[in-house]
Design a protein around this motif. Structure first.
Motif, PDB file in Angstrom:
ATOM      1  N   ALA A 237      14.908  14.398  12.977  1.00 29.97           N
ATOM      2  CA  ALA A 237      14.290  13.855  12.022  1.00 29.97           C
ATOM      3  C   ALA A 237      14.283  11.543  12.135  1.00 29.97           C
ATOM      4  CB  ALA A 237      14.230  13.747  10.621  1.00 29.97           C
ATOM      5  N   GLU A 238      15.386  11.400  11.686  1.00 33.70           N
ATOM      6  CA  GLU A 238      15.278   9.895  11.366  1.00 33.70           C
ATOM      7  C   GLU A 238      16.954  10.018  10.424  1.00 33.70           C
ATOM      8  OE1 GLU A 238      12.928   8.251   8.719  1.00 33.70           O
ATOM      9  OE2 GLU A 238      13.747  10.275   7.476  1.00 33.70           O
ATOM     10  N   GLY A 239      17.275   8.380  11.104  1.00 30.63           N
ATOM     11  CA  GLY A 239      18.508   7.702   9.666  1.00 30.63           C
ATOM     12  C   GLY A 239      18.620   7.600   8.838  1.00 30.63           C
ATOM     13  N   PRO A 240      19.206   7.635   8.273  1.00 28.16           N
ATOM     14  CA  PRO A 240      19.088   7.423   6.528  1.00 28.16           C
ATOM     15  C   PRO A 240      17.941   6.446   6.773  1.00 28.16           C
ATOM     16  CG  PRO A 240      21.534   7.379   7.757  1.00 28.16           C
ATOM     17  CD  PRO A 240      20.096   7.220   8.745  1.00 28.16           C
ATOM     18  N   GLY A 241      17.810   5.388   6.355  1.00 36.06           N
ATOM     19  CA  GLY A 241      16.529   4.700   6.324  1.00 36.06           C
ATOM     20  C   GLY A 241      16.120   3.600   7.323  1.00 36.06           C
ATOM     21  N   GLU A 242      15.942   4.963   8.735  1.00 35.49           N
ATOM     22  CA  GLU A 242      15.060   4.023  10.125  1.00 35.49           C
ATOM     23  C   GLU A 242      15.229   5.510  10.552  1.00 35.49           C
ATOM     24  OE1 GLU A 242      18.716   4.634   9.575  1.00 35.49           O
ATOM     25  OE2 GLU A 242      19.577   2.539   8.779  1.00 35.49           O
ATOM     26  N   ASN A 243      13.526   5.021  11.118  1.00 35.08           N
ATOM     27  CA  ASN A 243      13.243   5.874  12.750  1.00 35.08           C
ATOM     28  C   ASN A 243      13.486   5.716  13.406  1.00 35.08           C
ATOM     29  OD1 ASN A 243      10.369   4.363  10.871  1.00 35.08           O
ATOM     30  ND2 ASN A 243      10.962   7.564  10.425  1.00 35.08           N
ATOM     31  N   ILE A 244      13.283   6.483  14.540  1.00 40.53           N
ATOM     32  CA  ILE A 244      14.337   7.023  15.331  1.00 40.53           C
ATOM     33  C   ILE A 244      13.391   7.303  16.593  1.00 40.53           C
ATOM     34  CG2 ILE A 244      15.012   9.438  14.998  1.00 40.53           C
ATOM     35  CD1 ILE A 244      17.808   8.821  16.733  1.00 40.53           C
TER      36      ILE A 244
ATOM     37  N   SER B 146       6.973   9.436   0.324  1.00 41.99           N
ATOM     38  CA  SER B 146       6.825   8.497  -0.620  1.00 41.99           C
ATOM     39  C   SER B 146       7.923   8.395  -0.773  1.00 41.99           C
ATOM     40  CB  SER B 146       6.729   9.828  -1.732  1.00 41.99           C
ATOM     41  OG  SER B 146       6.984   8.987  -2.910  1.00 41.99           O
ATOM     42  N   LYS B 147       8.215   7.013  -1.040  1.00 48.61           N
ATOM     43  CA  LYS B 147       9.893   6.392  -0.406  1.00 48.61           C
ATOM     44  C   LYS B 147       9.893   5.629  -2.098  1.00 48.61           C
ATOM     45  CE  LYS B 147      11.547   2.003   1.251  1.00 48.61           C
ATOM     46  NZ  LYS B 147      12.524   2.129   1.596  1.00 48.61           N
ATOM     47  N   ALA B 148      10.452   7.203  -2.326  1.00 50.20           N
ATOM     48  CA  ALA B 148      10.770   7.743  -3.681  1.00 50.20           C
ATOM     49  C   ALA B 148      12.039   7.442  -4.271  1.00 50.20           C
ATOM     50  CB  ALA B 148      10.324   8.832  -4.424  1.00 50.20           C
TER      51      ALA B 148
ATOM     52  N   PRO C  78       7.427   7.927   7.268  1.00 47.79           N
ATOM     53  CA  PRO C  78       6.594   7.379   8.465  1.00 47.79           C
ATOM     54  C   PRO C  78       6.793   5.640   8.857  1.00 47.79           C
ATOM     55  CG  PRO C  78       4.625   8.390   7.484  1.00 47.79           C
ATOM     56  CD  PRO C  78       6.308   8.695   6.306  1.00 47.79           C
ATOM     57  N   GLY C  79       7.996   4.622   8.925  1.00 48.00           N
ATOM     58  CA  GLY C  79       7.834   3.690   8.753  1.00 48.00           C
ATOM     59  C   GLY C  79       6.721   2.472   9.607  1.00 48.00           C
ATOM     60  N   ILE C  80       6.989   1.603   8.674  1.00 48.23           N
ATOM     61  CA  ILE C  80       5.735   0.134   9.446  1.00 48.23           C
ATOM     62  C   ILE C  80       6.622  -0.146  10.473  1.00 48.23           C
ATOM     63  CG2 ILE C  80       4.665  -1.359   8.335  1.00 48.23           C
ATOM     64  CD1 ILE C  80       5.566  -0.125   5.809  1.00 48.23           C
ATOM     65  N   THR C  81       7.590  -0.332  10.459  1.00 50.48           N
ATOM     66  CA  THR C  81       8.337  -0.993  11.865  1.00 50.48           C
ATOM     67  C   THR C  81       7.778   0.144  12.603  1.00 50.48           C
ATOM     68  OG1 THR C  81      10.292  -1.340  10.410  1.00 50.48           O
ATOM     69  CG2 THR C  81       9.976  -2.088  12.700  1.00 50.48           C
ATOM     70  N   ARG C  82       8.068   1.599  12.653  1.00 50.17           N
ATOM     71  CA  ARG C  82       7.651   2.390  13.195  1.00 50.17           C
ATOM     72  C   ARG C  82       6.410   2.237  13.979  1.00 50.17           C
ATOM     73  NH1 ARG C  82       4.947   7.118  13.159  1.00 50.17           N
ATOM     74  NH2 ARG C  82       5.608   9.215  14.371  1.00 50.17           N
TER      75      ARG C  82
ATOM     76  N   GLY D 286      13.694   0.128  11.425  1.00 51.06           N
ATOM     77  CA  GLY D 286      13.411  -0.074  10.072  1.00 51.06           C
ATOM     78  C   GLY D 286      13.297  -1.136   9.615  1.00 51.06           C
ATOM     79  N   THR D 287      12.925  -1.594   8.933  1.00 52.09           N
ATOM     80  CA  THR D 287      12.458  -3.503   8.016  1.00 52.09           C
ATOM     81  C   THR D 287      13.810  -3.660   7.808  1.00 52.09           C
ATOM     82  OG1 THR D 287      10.875  -2.493   6.956  1.00 52.09           O
ATOM     83  CG2 THR D 287      12.114  -4.440   5.583  1.00 52.09           C
ATOM     84  N   ALA D 288      14.906  -3.393   7.060  1.00 51.22           N
ATOM     85  CA  ALA D 288      16.395  -3.349   7.057  1.00 51.22           C
ATOM     86  C   ALA D 288      17.173  -3.669   8.377  1.00 51.22           C
ATOM     87  CB  ALA D 288      17.146  -2.627   6.355  1.00 51.22           C
TER      88      ALA D 288
ATOM     89  N   ASP E 116       0.726  -1.247   0.121  1.00 52.76           N
ATOM     90  CA  ASP E 116      -0.104  -0.087   0.556  1.00 52.76           C
ATOM     91  C   ASP E 116       1.156   1.301  -0.319  1.00 52.76           C
ATOM     92  OD1 ASP E 116      -2.701   0.907   0.168  1.00 52.76           O
ATOM     93  OD2 ASP E 116      -1.988   1.799   2.380  1.00 52.76           O
ATOM     94  N   ARG E 117       1.942   0.757   0.550  1.00 50.82           N
ATOM     95  CA  ARG E 117       3.037   2.470   0.889  1.00 50.82           C
ATOM     96  C   ARG E 117       3.702   2.749  -0.398  1.00 50.82           C
ATOM     97  NH1 ARG E 117       7.531   3.156   5.417  1.00 50.82           N
ATOM     98  NH2 ARG E 117       8.421   1.153   3.883  1.00 50.82           N
ATOM     99  N   MET E 118       3.456   1.246  -1.467  1.00 53.58           N
ATOM    100  CA  MET E 118       4.604   1.621  -2.462  1.00 53.58           C
ATOM    101  C   MET E 118       3.384   2.712  -3.295  1.00 53.58           C
ATOM    102  SD  MET E 118       6.760  -0.417  -4.362  1.00 53.58           S
ATOM    103  CE  MET E 118       5.965  -1.744  -6.354  1.00 53.58           C
TER     104      MET E 118
ATOM    105  N   HIS F 121      14.844  10.050  -3.209  1.00 53.77           N
ATOM    106  CA  HIS F 121      15.011  10.848  -2.413  1.00 53.77           C
ATOM    107  C   HIS F 121      16.123  10.317  -1.437  1.00 53.77           C
ATOM    108  CE1 HIS F 121      10.233  11.792  -2.127  1.00 53.77           C
ATOM    109  NE2 HIS F 121      10.883  12.089  -3.225  1.00 53.77           N
ATOM    110  N   TYR F 122      16.470   9.071  -2.040  1.00 54.82           N
ATOM    111  CA  TYR F 122      16.977   8.681  -1.403  1.00 54.82           C
ATOM    112  C   TYR F 122      18.972   8.738  -1.593  1.00 54.82           C
ATOM    113  CZ  TYR F 122      14.165   5.548   0.999  1.00 54.82           C
ATOM    114  OH  TYR F 122      13.949   5.288   1.928  1.00 54.82           O
ATOM    115  N   LEU F 123      19.266  10.230  -2.454  1.00 55.24           N
ATOM    116  CA  LEU F 123      20.606  10.785  -2.602  1.00 55.24           C
ATOM    117  C   LEU F 123      20.585  11.360  -1.075  1.00 55.24           C
ATOM    118  CD1 LEU F 123      20.496  12.042  -6.483  1.00 55.24           C
ATOM    119  CD2 LEU F 123      21.994  10.140  -5.396  1.00 55.24           C
TER     120      LEU F 123
HETATM  121  C1  LIG Z   1      14.873   7.256   4.956  1.00 58.69           C
HETATM  122  C2  LIG Z   1      13.677   6.031   6.019  1.00 58.69           C
HETATM  123  N1  LIG Z   1      12.867   5.916   7.349  1.00 58.69           N
HETATM  124  C3  LIG Z   1      12.339   5.221   7.806  1.00 58.69           C
HETATM  125  C4  LIG Z   1      12.489   3.898   7.487  1.00 58.69           C
HETATM  126  C5  LIG Z   1      12.414   2.625   7.902  1.00 58.69           C
HETATM  127  O1  LIG Z   1      10.950   1.972   7.273  1.00 58.69           O
HETATM  128  P1  LIG Z   1       9.871   0.385   7.706  1.00 58.69           P
HETATM  129  O2  LIG Z   1       9.690   0.591   8.904  1.00 58.69           O
HETATM  130  O3  LIG Z   1       8.589   0.961   6.778  1.00 58.69           O
HETATM  131  O4  LIG Z   1      10.925  -0.019   6.976  1.00 58.69           O
HETATM  132  C6  LIG Z   1      12.787   3.506   6.196  1.00 58.69           C
HETATM  133  C7  LIG Z   1      12.811   2.249   5.420  1.00 58.69           C
HETATM  134  O5  LIG Z   1      12.090   2.185   4.622  1.00 58.69           O
HETATM  135  C8  LIG Z   1      13.674   5.161   5.522  1.00 58.69           C
HETATM  136  O6  LIG Z   1      14.013   4.831   4.193  1.00 58.69           O
END
Ligand SMILES: Cc1ncc(COP(=O)(O)O)c(C=O)c1O
Length: 310
Positions: A194-201, A160-162, A220-224, A258-260, A61-63, A165-167
């Motif tokens: 705010a957050e990590g490069p790929g994680e919420n805090i 948006s997980k676009a 807004p992370g799904i793990t969060r 985060g998922t990872a 759904d987020r995608m 944005h990841y640059l």
């Molecule tokens: C910038 C960013 N913030 C937070 C998250 C954590 O999100 P999720 O828990 O849905 O993986 C991710 C990973 O997808 C991310 O790339």
């Protein structure tokens, strides 16, 4: 983290399975030049009750919502993508893996406006262990505040997980690694956490959990969301609010979600030890619960697990 690919297996590419090495794009696809793609990171866990994908519906759904922000129409239904994800795991014979679906504007022209470009989709799966290393799983990681600010909602649709944005995340990650830290923490343009490069805090203070609100400069992370729900169900108070650097540094505990990264305790930020020498009790309790859920040991949360092999 950066384990190489083995080049083996099949990738779902625009509705058909192709050999891993044949899943290629043309060098002139729009998404490659302008970052005009959206993706997800999902995990599948091997449990005693079988293989399950964590919160598959929410990720798919987020995608779609990520795609809508860029007026991208994914040429499959959500249900078709969910089933394609399951099928990709089955075809590759995996029981636990990381799942990467991606949709991007493809090959047609290179005008900035993507109208007219096809939307290509792919799903790849592969085994991927602890993203932030074993250190994260054990004693916690050493972080640094990034000199790069997290992208602002006034410049990009941050929810948006676009791809493009990841640059911002890449710059923060490169800087942290170059300065000897395991991970970066980005502030927003106003200077709040705010957050990590790929994680919420999350921070924990006096038994209460704090995390930046979903409406701030975060994905807004799904793990969060899962951690918030689990913690509240366990009786913890969870407050979603702006967080200053000082509040984070003076917390009793802090962790990434985060998922990872899953749940990764933060031991230090810029050489300040979080919570002194105390062990992160709340983090440990929540992490244990989270892994019980992932391992299909919590009946109440089985609704979050989608079976791969039925
Ligand atoms: C910038 C960013 N913030 C937070 C998250 C954590 O999100 P999720 O828990 O849905 O993986 C991710 C990973 O997808 C991310 O790339």
């Amino acid at each position: 983290m950066a384990e190489g690919f083995t080049d083996e297996g099949k990738i779902w590419y625009n509705g058909v399975f192709v050999d891993w090495k044949e899943a290629k794009v043309h060098v002139l696809v729009h998404g490659l030049h302008y970052g005009s793609g959206v993706f997800e990171g999902i995990r599948c866990y091997a449990t005693e009750k079988g293989s399950f994908i964590f919160r598959l519906k929410e990720h798919v759904d987020r995608m779609y919502r990520s795609a809508e922000a860029y007026e991208m129409e994914i040429p499959y239904t959500r249900g078709e993508i969910e089933e394609a994800i399951r099928e990709t795991i089955r075809v590759n014979g995996l029981d636990a893996c990381y799942i990467r679906p991606i949709a991007f504007f493809g090959y047609h022209h290179l005008g900035l406006n993507p109208i007219g470009c096809p939307v290509d989709c792919a799903i790849a799966v592969w085994p991927w262990g602890a993203y932030l290393g074993e250190e994260a799983a054990e004693g916690g990681i050493r972080c640094t505040f990034s000199p790069w600010r997290r992208i602002d909602p006034n410049t990009l649709p941050v929810k948006s997980k676009a791809v493009g944005h990841y640059l911002n995340s890449i710059l923060a990650s490169l800087d942290a690694k170059e300065r000897g830290f395991a991970e970066a923490i980005l502030l927003d343009t106003k200077g709040y956490v705010a957050e990590g490069p790929g994680e919420n805090i999350f921070a924990v203070k006096n038994g209460v959990l704090y995390t930046p609100e979903a409406d701030s400069s975060i994905l807004p992370g799904i793990t969060r969301a899962s951690v918030i729900e689990l913690a509240r169900d366990m009786g913890y108070e969870v407050v979603e609010k702006r967080m200053t650097k000082e509040e984070l540094l003076s917390a009793d505990e802090a962790f990434f979600t985060g998922t990872a990264a899953e749940i990764a305790p933060i031991r230090e930020i810029d050489n300040v030890t979080i919570g002194g020498s105390k062990k992160g009790e709340v983090t440990s309790v929540i992490k244990r619960k989270f892994f019980d859920v992932l391992n299909a040991r919590e009946e109440k949360y089985m609704k979050w697990l989608a079976p791969v092999y039925e």
